[in-house]
Every structure is written in C-alpha cells, then in structure tokens.
Scaffold this motif. Structure first.
Motif, PDB file in Angstrom:
ATOM      1  N   HIS A 183       0.867  -1.188   0.000  1.00  0.00           N
ATOM      2  CA  HIS A 183       0.000   0.000   0.000  1.00  0.00           C
ATOM      3  C   HIS A 183       0.897   1.229   0.000  1.00  0.00           C
ATOM      4  O   HIS A 183       1.807   1.353   0.826  1.00  0.00           O
ATOM      5  CB  HIS A 183      -0.896   0.013   1.239  1.00  0.00           C
ATOM      6  CG  HIS A 183      -1.617   1.311   1.443  1.00  0.00           C
ATOM      7  ND1 HIS A 183      -2.749   1.652   0.745  1.00  0.00           N
ATOM      8  CD2 HIS A 183      -1.343   2.366   2.263  1.00  0.00           C
ATOM      9  CE1 HIS A 183      -3.150   2.855   1.126  1.00  0.00           C
ATOM     10  NE2 HIS A 183      -2.323   3.301   2.048  1.00  0.00           N
ATOM     11  N   LEU A 213      -2.418  -1.956   8.047  1.00  0.00           N
ATOM     12  CA  LEU A 213      -2.528  -0.527   7.773  1.00  0.00           C
ATOM     13  C   LEU A 213      -2.606   0.266   9.069  1.00  0.00           C
ATOM     14  O   LEU A 213      -3.274  -0.128  10.028  1.00  0.00           O
ATOM     15  CB  LEU A 213      -3.750  -0.251   6.903  1.00  0.00           C
ATOM     16  CG  LEU A 213      -3.741  -0.898   5.516  1.00  0.00           C
ATOM     17  CD1 LEU A 213      -4.991  -0.518   4.750  1.00  0.00           C
ATOM     18  CD2 LEU A 213      -2.487  -0.499   4.732  1.00  0.00           C
ATOM     19  N   SER A 214      -1.955   1.409   9.068  1.00  0.00           N
ATOM     20  CA  SER A 214      -1.909   2.233  10.270  1.00  0.00           C
ATOM     21  C   SER A 214      -3.217   2.996  10.458  1.00  0.00           C
ATOM     22  O   SER A 214      -3.796   3.501   9.490  1.00  0.00           O
ATOM     23  CB  SER A 214      -0.750   3.228  10.163  1.00  0.00           C
ATOM     24  OG  SER A 214      -0.783   4.137  11.242  1.00  0.00           O
ATOM     25  N   GLN A 264       3.352   7.436   2.811  1.00  0.00           N
ATOM     26  CA  GLN A 264       3.572   6.150   3.464  1.00  0.00           C
ATOM     27  C   GLN A 264       3.741   5.026   2.453  1.00  0.00           C
ATOM     28  O   GLN A 264       3.299   5.112   1.312  1.00  0.00           O
ATOM     29  CB  GLN A 264       2.410   5.810   4.396  1.00  0.00           C
ATOM     30  CG  GLN A 264       1.062   5.722   3.711  1.00  0.00           C
ATOM     31  CD  GLN A 264      -0.034   5.311   4.693  1.00  0.00           C
ATOM     32  OE1 GLN A 264      -0.119   4.151   5.079  1.00  0.00           O
ATOM     33  NE2 GLN A 264      -0.845   6.292   5.103  1.00  0.00           N
ATOM     34  N   ARG A 265       4.405   3.969   2.907  1.00  0.00           N
ATOM     35  CA  ARG A 265       4.457   2.706   2.189  1.00  0.00           C
ATOM     36  C   ARG A 265       4.344   1.586   3.216  1.00  0.00           C
ATOM     37  O   ARG A 265       5.120   1.522   4.169  1.00  0.00           O
ATOM     38  CB  ARG A 265       5.755   2.540   1.395  1.00  0.00           C
ATOM     39  CG  ARG A 265       5.762   1.216   0.589  1.00  0.00           C
ATOM     40  CD  ARG A 265       7.015   1.016  -0.247  1.00  0.00           C
ATOM     41  NE  ARG A 265       8.184   0.765   0.588  1.00  0.00           N
ATOM     42  CZ  ARG A 265       9.303   1.482   0.547  1.00  0.00           C
ATOM     43  NH1 ARG A 265       9.385   2.524  -0.272  1.00  0.00           N
ATOM     44  NH2 ARG A 265      10.326   1.195   1.316  1.00  0.00           N
ATOM     45  N   VAL A 266       3.371   0.713   3.015  1.00  0.00           N
ATOM     46  CA  VAL A 266       3.111  -0.388   3.937  1.00  0.00           C
ATOM     47  C   VAL A 266       3.103  -1.674   3.123  1.00  0.00           C
ATOM     48  O   VAL A 266       2.449  -1.735   2.071  1.00  0.00           O
ATOM     49  CB  VAL A 266       1.755  -0.197   4.658  1.00  0.00           C
ATOM     50  CG1 VAL A 266       1.471  -1.367   5.583  1.00  0.00           C
ATOM     51  CG2 VAL A 266       1.751   1.116   5.432  1.00  0.00           C
ATOM     52  N   GLU A 267       3.803  -2.704   3.598  1.00  0.00           N
ATOM     53  CA  GLU A 267       3.880  -3.929   2.811  1.00  0.00           C
ATOM     54  C   GLU A 267       3.963  -5.157   3.704  1.00  0.00           C
ATOM     55  O   GLU A 267       4.427  -5.098   4.849  1.00  0.00           O
ATOM     56  CB  GLU A 267       5.090  -3.892   1.869  1.00  0.00           C
ATOM     57  CG  GLU A 267       6.429  -3.757   2.571  1.00  0.00           C
ATOM     58  CD  GLU A 267       7.576  -3.594   1.582  1.00  0.00           C
ATOM     59  OE1 GLU A 267       7.308  -3.250   0.412  1.00  0.00           O
ATOM     60  OE2 GLU A 267       8.730  -3.829   1.986  1.00  0.00           O
ATOM     61  N   ASN A 287       1.559  -7.026  14.103  1.00  0.00           N
ATOM     62  CA  ASN A 287       1.590  -5.711  13.467  1.00  0.00           C
ATOM     63  C   ASN A 287       1.249  -4.591  14.445  1.00  0.00           C
ATOM     64  O   ASN A 287       1.837  -3.504  14.385  1.00  0.00           O
ATOM     65  CB  ASN A 287       0.646  -5.701  12.263  1.00  0.00           C
ATOM     66  CG  ASN A 287       1.171  -6.544  11.118  1.00  0.00           C
ATOM     67  OD1 ASN A 287       2.373  -6.618  10.891  1.00  0.00           O
ATOM     68  ND2 ASN A 287       0.286  -7.213  10.395  1.00  0.00           N
ATOM     69  N   ARG A 332       3.801  -1.506  15.571  1.00  0.00           N
ATOM     70  CA  ARG A 332       3.356  -0.128  15.333  1.00  0.00           C
ATOM     71  C   ARG A 332       3.225   0.658  16.639  1.00  0.00           C
ATOM     72  O   ARG A 332       3.712   1.790  16.760  1.00  0.00           O
ATOM     73  CB  ARG A 332       2.018  -0.129  14.591  1.00  0.00           C
ATOM     74  CG  ARG A 332       1.484   1.263  14.314  1.00  0.00           C
ATOM     75  CD  ARG A 332       0.322   1.239  13.343  1.00  0.00           C
ATOM     76  NE  ARG A 332      -0.718   0.308  13.718  1.00  0.00           N
ATOM     77  CZ  ARG A 332      -1.020  -0.802  13.044  1.00  0.00           C
ATOM     78  NH1 ARG A 332      -0.341  -1.132  11.963  1.00  0.00           N
ATOM     79  NH2 ARG A 332      -1.990  -1.590  13.449  1.00  0.00           N
TER      80      ARG A 332
END
Length: 516
Positions: free
Chosen positions: A122, A276-277, A284-287, A308, A312
């Motif tokens: 994402h 996802l935050s 942002q980059r989320v993977e 996760n 976080r």
C-alpha cells in the motif's frame, strides 16, 4: 493386573478392560525436516492374549514401507502407548535451522503466495517528501517468536463407519471444512460424512484442520470398527501449527509538533491483518511479504494483527519518547478516526493516565488498535523487580467498542480472556527449537499464564447502538503486548523490541545488568 504374554515382543496389560472404541496412537518423527528412511520402519509383533487379538488389537503401517508414520491400534490408550513404544522407525534427516537463526531466515526466504494470503503493498504520497519534512526520524526492527495454541485438549477424534457413511466426533473450529477434507481424502461424497463438534477442548485458532479426524476415519475403515485417535501433548506442540513468527521493520518521521510526515512499515511472514496504520500519514508505504517457514504455522487468535500492532504501537511510543512528547498526546494528534479517539480518551480517563503516580520500578504504558471492526485502547501498569528483573502486571484497563452490544456478559468474558491470553504471548510464551526439534514440547517447558499472572483487570465497554455489531472474540488481544512493553520501558528505561518481552526477566536485556 494379569500379564498374559504371547510369543514375540510383549506389552504388559493386554487384558485391561476397556469400554469405548479402540485407541490409535501414531509414531510420528520427533523432529521437523525428516523423510522416510531407506527401509521400512520395523513394526514388532505386539501381543496380548488370544481374546485381545480377536478384538482387533493390532499394529499397522500407514500404507506401506517407508511411510512417514507408524500407528499402534489397541483397545485402550495405555496398551496402545506401550505398543507404540516398541515400534522402531527409521528417518532420513534434513538439516533445519534453529531459533537463533529464525529472523534472518525469514528475511532471506521470501515466497510467492497466490490469492488473499499473498504479498500486500500500500502506497500513498511521496516518501521522499515525507522524510524531507520530518524533524525527527526513527527506524527500528521488531520480532516475534512462534507461539503455540496450547489448548487443554490436544487433537482428538472418534470415527465410525456405518453402511459406507462416516460419522466423526472431533473438536474443530471448522466442521464443514473438516467434512470436506474427510470427503476428499477418503473419496466419498460430502453428504455421506457427518462431523459432530463437542462443546469442549478449546482451540484459539489451532484446530481449523482435521488431522486427527482423517487418521481416525482411515483406521476405522481399515479395521471395520469405531476408532479413537488422541494426540499426545508432545505431538500437539510439535505437529500442531503455530502462530507465525515475524520480522517487522518500521520507520517514522514527524514534525516538531508531533504530526507524522512519513511512515514505512514492512512485515515479513506474520500476515496482512492489522497491517494498515490507523494514524493519518500522507506519505507512506506499507507492505507484507510472506516467507518460507521452517515450522508449520497457521491461524491464531487475531492472526497477524497482534504482531503488526505490537510493532506499530511500540514504535509510536519510541517516537514519543524520542520527541519528549506524552505517548497519549502523540496518538491524539495523529488520529482522525472518531471511534479510536473515543476509546483512547475513555481508556485514559478510566486508567487515570493524567494523574498517574510515579513510583520506583513501576511503569505505565498504553496502546490502541482496531481489528475486525473492533476498536480498543489498552492501558497497563507493571512492577519490575530490580534484583531479578521479574515483570509483574499489576493492572490493565481496556476500553472496547465493537458497535451495538448484544450480550454484555459474554463480550466482557471475551475481552478478559483475550487480555489474559495476551499476557502469555507478550511476556513469556515462545516455541524453542533447534534442527527441527521442539525443545519445550510440554507444559513443563512451555510457560502459559497462571493465576498469579492475572492482574487487576478493568473492562469498559462502549455500546454503540447506532452501529452494527462487529468482531469481539479476537480483537481485544492486540493491544496487550505493546502496552506491556511500553510500561516496562517506562519503569526501567530498557526498550524491548522482541516478543516474548521478558521470558526470564528484564535483566537479560539490560546492558549493565541493572537499569538503576
């Protein structure tokens, strides 16, 4: 007790009276990473008296020479266990990694998985712009060991065939999936398979599959009578699937006022749940990247959301401490979800966050999250013994909101149970292994929460009658580990970035042997 022996290798106690179906125990390899040996396993003659043999007691292979398991079929569990002890199996070993190499292995062994379980990426905005706008930049790595479900009842099943129709009693969370599995493996129509689930045994996500049911059904068909299969505790720890281990890399950038400008989050192996935050970040980059797992892994309460959220919420606490901002205030500045703001503020009020009293060797931590439609905030107080490093959870306050509440007592029980279970995974639960061998495959070696570990626990439920009911059985566990880790840092100044946090106390992680 009479010990009536027949020629050949013998098993005492063959004349034990037994009511119910005969029992099957299987000779499984004691380690992961083995293959059938070059020759058939030796199956000795396991004898009782003639009447015992007529009742169907026997020792059987699993389909021919070199198969992966051997099984002893006897009229009672004690005799079956003694019979199985006489089976001599030969395995060809394949080298396996140990726990000390786990996280490097997960990094170095990505795999392509099709469908929903595959990789996730994402992106939003421009990370270059986000990092350039940041006055504070922080990067950290967090890890999580495998943990076991440790149900009170290991895998078990009773199977009986009647006129080519199969009935199986087994403790599974997915009876229809197990029915389909039985039909496929045994080559019969699903309409001819019935699965009955008793209201006992527990699972916590660990009994989605039908291994014991398939074993019982196969043998029951072979011997033409009902058969019970019961896994030993060691087999449950060794061959039941585990909660996935994880490596999570997190990077965050923030302005001087605490607003987030950049967010990078990369999870390996655990899964995409809770990825996802909930915080507002433009860039942002989320993977998520699946990895090859050295041990069997599968669903566990809240799936990957626990790993996760731990990464976080620990990182948010680290960022707040680096910026010398109150952890509650940093979260409030970066939330735009009104439901999360509501549970966070309610938890701070119920816990007395603003008025918390500082005492030596005591600390306070908080975390928030959302999963499966449930929204929560967790506050925790811990005491850490300065001599031993032992962590005692003194108090936990959790505010939980999952829409309209239908059964408040049942919901409260789910939240309380999730918090207590979460304490185990947070502080001391971990599967220890080396070269394919599970080193702590018993309750003597695998630590689970006990009565002295249970803190003073306060659950606050927010009833949103304007919203439909949502998930409540799994979501409450995700805030426990980060809240405890953040509280331990508050008490000691020692930042713990690996689950379990303190299996032997905090002193193992302190560079000087003391934090004072």
């Amino acid at each position: 007790m009479a010990d009536r022996r027949a020629p050949g290798r013998q098993v005492p106690g063959a004349r034990l009276r037994h009511r119910g179906p005969p029992v099957l125990l299987r000779r499984r390899p004691a380690r992961h990473g083995v293959r059938p040996g070059p020759a058939a396993s030796r199956v000795p003659r396991v004898a009782g008296d003639a009447r015992h043999r007529r009742r169907g007691g026997r020792s059987r292979g699993d389909g021919g020479p070199g198969r992966r398991r051997r099984r002893a079929h006897r009229p009672d569990g004690w005799t079956a266990a003694r019979a199985l002890a006489l089976v001599e199996a030969t395995w060809r070993r394949v080298p396996q990694i140990g726990r000390q190499d786990l996280f490097g292995y997960l990094r170095q062994n990505p795999v392509d998985v099709p469908g929903r379980a595959g990789a996730v990426t994402h992106r939003g905005g421009s990370l270059d712009e986000g990092w350039a706008a940041a006055a504070t930049r922080l990067r950290r790595t967090y890890t999580m060991d495998y943990i076991a479900h440790a149900p009170m009842e290991p895998r078990a099943a009773v199977a009986a065939w009647r006129n080519d129709r199969l009935e199986v009693w087994t403790a599974t969370q997915r009876p229809f999936a197990v029915r389909a599995e039985l039909a496929r493996v045994l080559g019969v129509p699903e309409r001819d398979v019935r699965v009955v689930v008793p209201d006992a045994g527990s699972a916590f996500g660990g009994k989605h599959t039908g291994e014991a049911a398939v074993e019982a059904a196969r043998l029951a068909r072979a011997v033409r009578q009902p058969v019970k299969v019961l896994w030993t505790r060691a087999e449950e720890f060794t061959w039941g699937y585990l909660r996935p281990a994880a490596v999570v890399d997190v990077g965050a950038g923030a302005r001087t006022d605490g607003t987030l400008t950049a967010w990078e989050f990369s999870c390996r192996n655990a899964g995409a749940e809770g990825l996802l935050s909930p915080y507002h970040v433009e860039h942002q980059r989320v993977e998520y990247q699946p990895s090859r797992s050295p041990l069997r892994q599968g669903p566990y309460r809240a799936l990957a959301a626990t790993a996760n959220h731990f990464a976080r919420e620990t990182h948010m606490d680290e960022l707040a401490r680096t910026m010398e901002v109150d952890p509650l205030e940093l979260r409030q500045r970066n939330l735009r979800d009104p439901r999360l703001l509501a549970v966070l503020n309610a938890a701070a009020d119920a816990f007395g966050w603003e008025g918390r009293v500082r005492r030596a060797d005591r600390g306070f931590g908080l975390a928030l999250g959302r999963e499966k439609g449930g929204h929560l905030a967790t506050c925790a107080e811990v005491a850490v013994d300065p001599e031993t490093g032992h962590v005692q959870v003194e108090r936990v306050v959790q505010v939980f909101e999952c829409g309209a509440i239908v059964n408040p007592d049942h919901l409260r029980g789910q939240v309380e149970g999730a918090v207590v279970q979460g304490i185990g995974g947070a502080l001391f639960e971990a599967v220890d292994f080396d070269d394919g061998v599970i080193a702590n495959a018993s309750f003597a070696g695998y630590r689970v929460p006990r009565f002295p570990d249970v803190p003073k626990l306060e659950v606050v439920l927010l009833d949103r009658r304007d919203l439909p009911p949502a998930g409540a059985g799994e979501s409450p566990i995700v805030g426990v580990a980060p809240a405890l880790g953040n509280a331990i840092f508050d008490a000691t100044g020692v930042r713990l970035r690996a689950l379990p946090l303190a299996p032997r106390g905090v002193l193992d992680h302190a560079e000087t042997g003391s934090w004072r």
